[in-house]
Design a protein around this motif. Structure first.
Motif, PDB file in Angstrom:
ATOM      1  N   GLU A  57       0.822  -1.213   0.000  1.00 47.13           N
ATOM      2  CA  GLU A  57       0.000   0.000   0.000  1.00 47.13           C
ATOM      3  C   GLU A  57       0.853   1.259   0.000  1.00 47.13           C
ATOM      4  O   GLU A  57       0.485   2.269  -0.625  1.00 47.13           O
ATOM      5  CB  GLU A  57      -0.932   0.009   1.218  1.00 47.13           C
ATOM      6  CG  GLU A  57      -1.997  -1.079   1.222  1.00 47.13           C
ATOM      7  CD  GLU A  57      -1.419  -2.447   1.554  1.00 47.13           C
ATOM      8  OE1 GLU A  57      -2.018  -3.463   1.128  1.00 47.13           O
ATOM      9  OE2 GLU A  57      -0.359  -2.505   2.221  1.00 47.13           O
ATOM     10  N   LEU A  58       1.976   1.205   0.711  1.00 52.26           N
ATOM     11  CA  LEU A  58       2.893   2.349   0.808  1.00 52.26           C
ATOM     12  C   LEU A  58       4.307   1.845   0.530  1.00 52.26           C
ATOM     13  O   LEU A  58       5.087   1.595   1.446  1.00 52.26           O
ATOM     14  CB  LEU A  58       2.828   2.980   2.196  1.00 52.26           C
ATOM     15  CG  LEU A  58       1.598   3.829   2.529  1.00 52.26           C
ATOM     16  CD1 LEU A  58       1.573   4.193   4.006  1.00 52.26           C
ATOM     17  CD2 LEU A  58       1.570   5.092   1.671  1.00 52.26           C
ATOM     18  N   ALA A  96       1.381  10.383  -7.094  1.00 47.82           N
ATOM     19  CA  ALA A  96       0.872   9.052  -6.742  1.00 47.82           C
ATOM     20  C   ALA A  96       1.270   8.671  -5.320  1.00 47.82           C
ATOM     21  O   ALA A  96       0.463   8.100  -4.562  1.00 47.82           O
ATOM     22  CB  ALA A  96       1.396   8.020  -7.741  1.00 47.82           C
ATOM     23  N   MET A  97       2.509   8.985  -4.934  1.00 45.17           N
ATOM     24  CA  MET A  97       2.957   8.693  -3.565  1.00 45.17           C
ATOM     25  C   MET A  97       2.162   9.503  -2.552  1.00 45.17           C
ATOM     26  O   MET A  97       1.758   8.992  -1.495  1.00 45.17           O
ATOM     27  CB  MET A  97       4.453   8.980  -3.427  1.00 45.17           C
ATOM     28  CG  MET A  97       5.347   8.046  -4.238  1.00 45.17           C
ATOM     29  SD  MET A  97       7.053   8.679  -4.379  1.00 45.17           S
ATOM     30  CE  MET A  97       7.647   8.445  -2.692  1.00 45.17           C
ATOM     31  N   THR A 108      -0.860  10.624  -2.873  1.00 45.60           N
ATOM     32  CA  THR A 108      -2.213  10.067  -2.809  1.00 45.60           C
ATOM     33  C   THR A 108      -2.251   8.845  -1.893  1.00 45.60           C
ATOM     34  O   THR A 108      -3.165   8.687  -1.072  1.00 45.60           O
ATOM     35  CB  THR A 108      -2.702   9.685  -4.212  1.00 45.60           C
ATOM     36  OG1 THR A 108      -2.785  10.867  -5.024  1.00 45.60           O
ATOM     37  CG2 THR A 108      -4.064   9.012  -4.165  1.00 45.60           C
ATOM     38  N   ARG A 109      -1.250   7.974  -2.014  1.00 49.57           N
ATOM     39  CA  ARG A 109      -1.174   6.795  -1.141  1.00 49.57           C
ATOM     40  C   ARG A 109      -0.970   7.206   0.318  1.00 49.57           C
ATOM     41  O   ARG A 109      -1.567   6.629   1.227  1.00 49.57           O
ATOM     42  CB  ARG A 109      -0.028   5.883  -1.597  1.00 49.57           C
ATOM     43  CG  ARG A 109      -0.301   5.120  -2.897  1.00 49.57           C
ATOM     44  CD  ARG A 109       0.955   4.370  -3.342  1.00 49.57           C
ATOM     45  NE  ARG A 109       0.750   3.609  -4.561  1.00 49.57           N
ATOM     46  CZ  ARG A 109       0.716   2.282  -4.638  1.00 49.57           C
ATOM     47  NH1 ARG A 109       0.866   1.567  -3.546  1.00 49.57           N
ATOM     48  NH2 ARG A 109       0.539   1.669  -5.783  1.00 49.57           N
ATOM     49  N   ALA A 161      -4.302   8.551   1.690  1.00 47.92           N
ATOM     50  CA  ALA A 161      -5.300   7.489   1.864  1.00 47.92           C
ATOM     51  C   ALA A 161      -4.987   6.629   3.075  1.00 47.92           C
ATOM     52  O   ALA A 161      -5.892   6.266   3.848  1.00 47.92           O
ATOM     53  CB  ALA A 161      -5.370   6.632   0.602  1.00 47.92           C
ATOM     54  N   ALA A 162      -3.708   6.315   3.275  1.00 41.74           N
ATOM     55  CA  ALA A 162      -3.324   5.447   4.399  1.00 41.74           C
ATOM     56  C   ALA A 162      -3.582   6.139   5.735  1.00 41.74           C
ATOM     57  O   ALA A 162      -4.107   5.531   6.677  1.00 41.74           O
ATOM     58  CB  ALA A 162      -1.850   5.056   4.275  1.00 41.74           C
TER      59      ALA A 162
END
Length: 407
Positions: free
Chosen positions: A64-65, A89-90, A92-93, A96-97
């Motif tokens: 996930e990360l 993109a990083m 965004t992850r 979200a986490a």
């Protein structure tokens, strides 16, 4: 009261990590229920936090990360991702986490107040998401450095931090900079200082012989912590200047495995130096206390700091202390420890917030060497630091919230 503490970093290994762990321990000691959201790499432990604390970890180096924990300093004492290197993109992850962890904590823990560390990206995400619960944010100076050196989400961060219910700062100069950089209402910015663990860092317990001429450094072993200048300053000290006695330097702390300046430091230590240098690396707390207690002088020649608790720990263990007189730090230490015996060294001229002018380093290193010599020939101080406790830091924070009718 139920307090949720939030940090994007690990709860150990750095000054702000220690600040997190120790203030949570004090919250528990003062009778509050506690929870923590923090970033860790997969496989890391959260044993630095009290056992009674509910922990909602966000694990990096996972599918996930798939990158390391983000570090508020560009060089961390462990493998870390620089915020300036986050791709969309990083990011965004990342968001979200932490939002998923925040959702779990809000549902399972139901906090009455949220204390975020660093006026930066994660605190902004939390402030945007939480409604109806007070959100206070603690400044550690590294957040200000990130804001000064690149533009990641700057408008978003400023907008969210202006909506923080309270901001807690280490010293007055930092508070003034927070108001200037973020445009936060000065009435919501409070100076609450820093503390230390008096149960651990003291001169009690098993006696450790103090070794005349032993100098220690505790912190990230890096150029910006002044370690290269400390090595150069040591080379300037002649045996005649200190009455023919011998010297030893012990460097305690981790480093970024990818750091080029750490490799330069290690190479210099491995080559010829005027005095023996031992690189101890990261050590357990018990060993750190032993090093403090056995040392004659503690030196922190940093080019950038918030309010370094290692200086307080060294004083508590009976060391003579030499530190760079960085803007706000001398005054902040004076507020926390009035009348302290710290010897201050004028910093070099700076090119930016944490980068010294190379041309001014030789003069700085000469001043640093002179300060070390002066400390070596000065009697050991007797100074009480026990009033600078973490319990008092936490109490000041909560008092500010109560006085503002927030908590």
């Amino acid at each position: 009261m139920r307090i949720l503490n939030v940090s994007a970093q690990k709860p150990d290994g750095t000054g702000s990590g220690t600040f997190l762990a120790q203030t949570v321990a004090s919250q528990v000691e003062l009778g509050y229920e506690t929870a923590v959201i923090c970033g860790i790499d997969d496989g890391d432990q959260t044993s630095a936090l009290p056992g009674q604390t509910a922990v909602f970890p966000v694990r990096f180096m996972t599918p996930e990360l798939p990158f390391h924990v983000c570090g508020m300093s560009d060089e961390m004492p462990y493998s870390a991702t620089r915020y300036r290197d986050l791709t969309p993109a990083m990011e965004t992850r990342f968001e979200a986490a932490f939002l998923a962890a925040l959702e779990r904590a809000l549902a399972d823990f139901a906090p009455d107040v949220v204390l975020c560390h660093h006026l930066y990206l994660l605190s902004s995400i939390v402030r945007e998401q939480i409604k109806g619960i007070p959100v206070a944010v603690i400044c550690h100076s590294t957040d200000l450095r990130q804001m000064a050196t690149h533009d990641l989400e700057r408008p978003r961060i400023i907008s969210a931090m202006r909506c923080a219910d309270a901001v807690f700062c280490l010293h007055r100069a930092q508070a003034e900079e927070v108001v200037r950089v973020y445009g936060i209402d000065p009435l919501r910015v409070h100076v609450t200082g820093t503390g230390y663990n008096s149960c651990v860092f003291n001169q009690e317990g098993p006696r450790v012989p103090r070794q005349a001429g032993r100098i220690c450094f505790v912190g990230k072993v890096s150029f910006k912590k002044g370690v290269e200048s400390l090595l150069s300053a040591m080379d300037l000290i002649s045996p005649a200047a200190i009455g023919g006695r011998s010297l030893e330097l012990v460097l305690v702390g981790g480093h970024d495995p990818a750091s080029q300046d750490y490799r330069r430091i290690a190479a210099k230590v491995g080559a010829a130096t005027a005095w023996p240098v031992r690189m101890a690396g990261r050590v357990p707390t018990e060993e750190l206390v032993r090093i403090y207690r056995s040392s004659d002088v503690f030196v922190l020649p940093s080019f950038y700091e918030g309010l370094p608790l290692v200086g307080i720990e060294a004083l508590a263990c009976g060391d003579k202390v030499v530190m760079t007189a960085l803007p706000g730090v001398r005054e902040g230490m004076g507020d926390v420890l009035p009348g302290n015996p710290i010897q201050w060294v004028e910093p070099p001229a700076m090119l930016d917030v944490d980068t010294p002018d190379p041309g001014s380093l030789p003069a700085f290193e000469r001043r640093l060497a002179d300060a070390i010599v002066h400390s070596l020939v000065t009697p050991q101080p007797s100074f009480d630091v026990t009033h600078a406790s973490w319990d008092k830091v936490v109490s000041r924070m909560l008092m500010c919230l109560r006085e503002a009718d927030i908590a």
